[in-house]
Write a protein that holds these residues in place. Structure first.
Motif, PDB file in Angstrom:
ATOM      1  N   GLY A   1       0.886  -1.197  -0.075  1.00  0.00           N
ATOM      2  CA  GLY A   1      -0.064  -0.085   0.015  1.00  0.00           C
ATOM      3  C   GLY A   1       0.700   1.110   0.038  1.00  0.00           C
ATOM      4  O   GLY A   1       0.570   2.230   0.775  1.00  0.00           O
ATOM      5  N   VAL A   2       1.950   1.154  -0.703  1.00  0.00           N
ATOM      6  CA  VAL A   2       2.899   2.420  -0.858  1.00  0.00           C
ATOM      7  C   VAL A   2       2.927   2.739  -2.222  1.00  0.00           C
ATOM      8  O   VAL A   2       3.307   2.103  -3.035  1.00  0.00           O
ATOM      9  CB  VAL A   2       4.278   1.983  -0.262  1.00  0.00           C
ATOM     10  N   PRO A   3       2.779   4.193  -2.487  1.00  0.00           N
ATOM     11  CA  PRO A   3       2.808   4.327  -3.900  1.00  0.00           C
ATOM     12  C   PRO A   3       4.095   4.413  -4.515  1.00  0.00           C
ATOM     13  O   PRO A   3       5.209   4.548  -4.016  1.00  0.00           O
ATOM     14  CB  PRO A   3       2.213   6.141  -3.991  1.00  0.00           C
ATOM     15  N   ILE A   4       4.204   4.154  -5.670  1.00  0.00           N
ATOM     16  CA  ILE A   4       5.488   3.946  -6.754  1.00  0.00           C
ATOM     17  C   ILE A   4       5.341   5.063  -7.931  1.00  0.00           C
ATOM     18  O   ILE A   4       4.279   4.913  -8.616  1.00  0.00           O
ATOM     19  CB  ILE A   4       5.708   2.482  -6.931  1.00  0.00           C
ATOM     20  N   CYS A   5       6.427   5.680  -7.909  1.00  0.00           N
ATOM     21  CA  CYS A   5       6.611   6.506  -9.179  1.00  0.00           C
ATOM     22  C   CYS A   5       7.911   5.992 -10.014  1.00  0.00           C
ATOM     23  O   CYS A   5       8.996   5.552  -9.463  1.00  0.00           O
ATOM     24  CB  CYS A   5       7.075   7.822  -8.581  1.00  0.00           C
ATOM     25  N   ILE A   6       7.614   5.752 -11.252  1.00  0.00           N
ATOM     26  CA  ILE A   6       8.548   5.260 -11.932  1.00  0.00           C
ATOM     27  C   ILE A   6       9.295   6.569 -12.747  1.00  0.00           C
ATOM     28  O   ILE A   6       8.693   7.419 -13.178  1.00  0.00           O
ATOM     29  CB  ILE A   6       8.063   4.340 -13.287  1.00  0.00           C
ATOM     30  N   CYS A   7      10.626   6.859 -12.793  1.00  0.00           N
ATOM     31  CA  CYS A   7      11.615   7.830 -13.113  1.00  0.00           C
ATOM     32  C   CYS A   7      12.631   7.722 -13.917  1.00  0.00           C
ATOM     33  O   CYS A   7      13.018   6.500 -14.291  1.00  0.00           O
ATOM     34  CB  CYS A   7      12.013   8.238 -11.859  1.00  0.00           C
ATOM     35  N   THR A   8      12.751   8.704 -14.659  1.00  0.00           N
ATOM     36  CA  THR A   8      13.965   8.746 -15.598  1.00  0.00           C
ATOM     37  C   THR A   8      13.759   8.435 -17.215  1.00  0.00           C
ATOM     38  O   THR A   8      13.481   7.092 -17.362  1.00  0.00           O
ATOM     39  CB  THR A   8      15.323   8.022 -14.894  1.00  0.00           C
ATOM     40  N   GLN A   9      14.095   9.284 -17.848  1.00  0.00           N
ATOM     41  CA  GLN A   9      14.022   9.007 -19.298  1.00  0.00           C
ATOM     42  C   GLN A   9      12.660   8.645 -19.892  1.00  0.00           C
ATOM     43  O   GLN A   9      12.771   7.865 -21.140  1.00  0.00           O
ATOM     44  CB  GLN A   9      15.049   8.120 -19.679  1.00  0.00           C
ATOM     45  N   MET A  10      11.753   8.759 -19.536  1.00  0.00           N
ATOM     46  CA  MET A  10      10.345   8.151 -19.837  1.00  0.00           C
ATOM     47  C   MET A  10       9.938   8.778 -21.181  1.00  0.00           C
ATOM     48  O   MET A  10       9.585   8.111 -21.961  1.00  0.00           O
ATOM     49  CB  MET A  10       9.161   8.571 -18.835  1.00  0.00           C
ATOM     50  N   LEU A  11       9.978   9.999 -21.464  1.00  0.00           N
ATOM     51  CA  LEU A  11      10.172  10.647 -22.722  1.00  0.00           C
ATOM     52  C   LEU A  11      11.437  11.546 -23.013  1.00  0.00           C
ATOM     53  O   LEU A  11      11.078  12.636 -23.564  1.00  0.00           O
ATOM     54  CB  LEU A  11       8.772  11.744 -22.880  1.00  0.00           C
ATOM     55  N   GLU A  12      12.484  10.783 -22.786  1.00  0.00           N
ATOM     56  CA  GLU A  12      13.715  11.610 -22.840  1.00  0.00           C
ATOM     57  C   GLU A  12      13.945  12.175 -24.148  1.00  0.00           C
ATOM     58  O   GLU A  12      14.497  13.361 -24.222  1.00  0.00           O
ATOM     59  CB  GLU A  12      14.830  10.351 -22.708  1.00  0.00           C
ATOM     60  N   SER A  13      13.512  11.585 -25.471  1.00  0.00           N
ATOM     61  CA  SER A  13      13.753  12.360 -26.824  1.00  0.00           C
ATOM     62  C   SER A  13      13.038  13.516 -26.752  1.00  0.00           C
ATOM     63  O   SER A  13      13.257  14.329 -27.691  1.00  0.00           O
ATOM     64  CB  SER A  13      13.436  11.247 -27.806  1.00  0.00           C
ATOM     65  N   MET A  14      12.127  13.600 -26.141  1.00  0.00           N
ATOM     66  CA  MET A  14      11.201  15.008 -26.139  1.00  0.00           C
ATOM     67  C   MET A  14      12.115  16.266 -25.237  1.00  0.00           C
ATOM     68  O   MET A  14      11.498  17.261 -25.503  1.00  0.00           O
ATOM     69  CB  MET A  14       9.807  14.801 -25.351  1.00  0.00           C
ATOM     70  N   THR A  15      13.419  15.705 -24.754  1.00  0.00           N
ATOM     71  CA  THR A  15      14.050  16.906 -24.366  1.00  0.00           C
ATOM     72  C   THR A  15      14.432  17.868 -25.409  1.00  0.00           C
ATOM     73  O   THR A  15      14.391  19.055 -25.508  1.00  0.00           O
ATOM     74  CB  THR A  15      15.444  16.371 -23.625  1.00  0.00           C
ATOM     75  N   LYS A  16      14.761  17.068 -26.861  1.00  0.00           N
ATOM     76  CA  LYS A  16      14.718  17.995 -28.080  1.00  0.00           C
ATOM     77  C   LYS A  16      13.688  17.776 -28.964  1.00  0.00           C
ATOM     78  O   LYS A  16      13.403  18.814 -29.520  1.00  0.00           O
ATOM     79  CB  LYS A  16      16.096  17.199 -28.534  1.00  0.00           C
ATOM     80  N   ASN A  17      12.830  16.826 -28.868  1.00  0.00           N
ATOM     81  CA  ASN A  17      12.088  16.801 -30.175  1.00  0.00           C
ATOM     82  C   ASN A  17      10.447  16.948 -29.481  1.00  0.00           C
ATOM     83  O   ASN A  17      10.289  16.911 -28.535  1.00  0.00           O
ATOM     84  CB  ASN A  17      11.949  15.159 -30.780  1.00  0.00           C
TER      85      ASN A  17
END
Ligand SMILES: Nc1ncnc2c1ncn2[C@@H]1O[C@H](COP(=O)(O)OP(=O)(O)O)[C@@H](O)[C@H]1O
Ligand SMILES: C=C(OP(=O)(O)O)C(=O)O
Length: 524
Positions: free
Chosen positions: A305-321
């Protein structure tokens, strides 16, 4: 319409068959643009999102929580960001959770004149312990013990492993390194030493302690993220520091070290949330291990019953695109499918060229996946019985979620499960509750009912807890509501929360946590 077996084990095997059995035209329907996703979204603020307009735009686009990365910036710049977030939130009448991400025992290089240097493959570069800026021939880091502990032949990984060095010579004041894989090294990027024994490291550095004190004294901080957690004691140390200040900020433990995998259950059991920090984790344990482990960690979090957040580079290419890669889109879909409570945008929002577009894209991906998931599993929560069975097995655990007796948290878990069964029996449209602490809310949301869980509270921090928990939505009220108030509040707030009008004559389930009862009620 297909029928899906109500198998408590909602494994991906069943899910795959549920999808295969359906009418495929549903996949071609447009994704509704006004739907509010149940999965929550952290946006990291930085140079690309440091004005009122940009912060407002990412929150309007759907970010529910803000991460301030204390590895970067100054107390002054964070204060400015924090005040702007709260101002935007008040202007939009939208509660936003704020997380202060502590650097922890993470090694980072110092700044460079002009913001970066270029490391050429096969060149040599010196590593020096100093507080000075680096330059074209020297990388500096404030971490003194690195020089004494590192040995010739050991690898030095920079910027989540994108740049690789090997130590070729050890001098009294520096390490001489050969560049194996070069690239542009920007200010304050991380340094990982996967083969080096650095000896015991404190969970909280002097800098972290100063940052915690600063954030608790100056901000209404909802969450701290603790980096490089190795054991539950690390989390307890931060809990004690927060308690010393008389504050209630909650803690997300970052899973990014092999030691944290060994003690996974023990760490989850004492944390208020988990960040699955794939950047450092991939460097520490090898990138190929990260995707499957993500599924495991997500399940363990659901069970506690502890929330989890998935992190890092999920939409990394949108840093530029302006659009993500197909693989990134699949990554988001899989996180939702696995049961993540939240996803995070990091560099995409902090330093990318299209922060708002990245948030919009994420919201579209979350919505489309959740819609298809709900069609594949029409039951309110096929996970609930399985999760409860697993929870029964945690009897021996040192489960520290607030000041609960074991008997009382078991009762909370049971009433949450009854509520989900009632939803299924009566085709209820939402579950409402007036929780007295975040544990009650998290216990309910972790069963992942496919209808909204509405938490009505006089406590702003509890309302903000809904901003990081799947399926949960919060309504802030001035006084504890009566049963009559409850219905009025739901009818009035529903269109605001969900941008849809039709609430009339709908059954809903109300959980009274004080008496541990769940009842079906009807909106007027
Ligand atoms: N508060 C801040 N002030 C200045 N720059 C920041 C800040 N937060 C993030 N950044 C920049 O955005 C980049 C991406 O953010 P994030 O993924 O949180 O960082 P990191 O991977 O370095 O921990 C950072 O490497 C840094 O260059
Ligand atoms: C989220 C992460 O942590 P940080 O950005 O602090 O390196 C990560 O390593 O994935």
């Amino acid at each position: 319409m297909q029928t899906v077996a109500q198998d408590p084990v909602a494994s991906s095997f069943h899910a795959r068959h549920a999808i295969l059995a359906t009418d495929t035209t549903r996949f071609l329907q447009p994704t509704p643009s006004n739907r509010v996703p149940f999965t929550k979204l952290f946006a990291t603020l930085g140079p690309s999102t440091n004005t009122y307009e940009t912060i407002r735009s990412v929150i309007e686009a759907g970010a529910t929580a803000i991460r301030m990365n204390f590895s970067h910036g100054t107390h002054e710049s964070h204060t400015e960001l924090y005040n702007t977030v709260r101002k935007v939130s008040a202007d939009l009448k939208k509660e936003v959770a704020v997380m202060v991400d502590l650097q922890g025992p993470k090694l980072r290089c110092n700044r460079f004149p002009g913001g970066s240097i270029h490391l050429h493959t096969n060149a040599t570069i010196d590593l020096v312990a100093s507080n000075e800026m680096g330059n074209d021939t020297t990388i500096t880091t404030p971490f003194e013990p690195m020089i004494t502990h590192c040995q010739v032949g050991e690898p030095v990984l920079l910027d989540d492993g994108y740049i690789r060095l090997v130590i070729s010579e050890k001098k009294s004041d520096r390490l001489v390194c050969k560049v194996i894989q070069g690239g542009e090294l920007k200010d304050k990027k991380g340094i990982n030493l996967p083969m080096t024994d650095l000896g015991p490291m404190p969970a909280l550095s002097e800098k972290d302690r100063a940052d915690v004190e600063f954030a608790l004294s100056n901000f209404d901080t909802d969450y701290f993220a603790l980096s490089f957690v190795r054991n539950p004691e690390d989390v307890m140390e931060l809990k004690a520091l927060i308690a010393q200040h008389g504050k209630k900020a909650q803690i997300f433990a970052k899973i990014e070290k092999p030691e944290s995998i060994r003690r996974l259950d023990d760490i989850i059991a004492v944390s208020d949330g988990i960040l699955y920090a794939r950047g450092d984790l991939a460097v520490e344990i090898g990138i190929a291990k990260v995707p499957f482990l993500q599924k495991h960690v997500t399940q363990r979090c659901q069970h506690f019953g502890v929330p989890i957040c998935i992190c890092t580079q999920m939409l990394e290419s949108m840093t530029k695109n302006l659009a993500p890669t197909r693989a990134e889109a699949s990554d988001v879909c899989n996180a939702v499918f696995d049961g993540a409570d939240a996803v995070m945008l990091s560099g995409e929002c902090a330093s990318g060229s299209h922060p708002t577009e990245a948030v919009r894209m994420m919201i579209e991906l979350l919505n489309e996946t959740e819609i298809q998931l709900a069609l594949s599993f029409p039951a309110a929560s096929s996970l609930a019985p399985h999760i409860l069975k697993q929870r029964d097995e945690y009897d021996g655990h040192d489960f520290q979620q607030g000041s609960f007796e074991k008997a009382s948290y078991k009762n909370i878990w049971k009433v949450c499960a009854s509520a989900v069964s009632l939803v299924e029996q009566n085709k209820a449209k939402l579950i409402a509750c007036v929780p007295s602490n975040s544990f009650e809310l998290r216990s309910l949301s972790s069963l992942q009912p496919q209808i909204p869980v509405i938490a009505i509270s006089t406590d702003k921090s509890l309302v903000r807890t809904t901003r990081v928990c799947r399926s949960a939505f919060g309504i802030f009220v001035d006084k504890e509501p009566s049963e009559a108030d409850l219905k009025t509040i739901l009818v009035n707030e529903w269109p605001v929360l969900f941008k849809e009008e039709d609430t009339k004559s709908k059954p809903f389930v109300f959980i009274d946590f004080r008496s541990c009862t769940a009842t079906t009620m009807y909106l007027p």
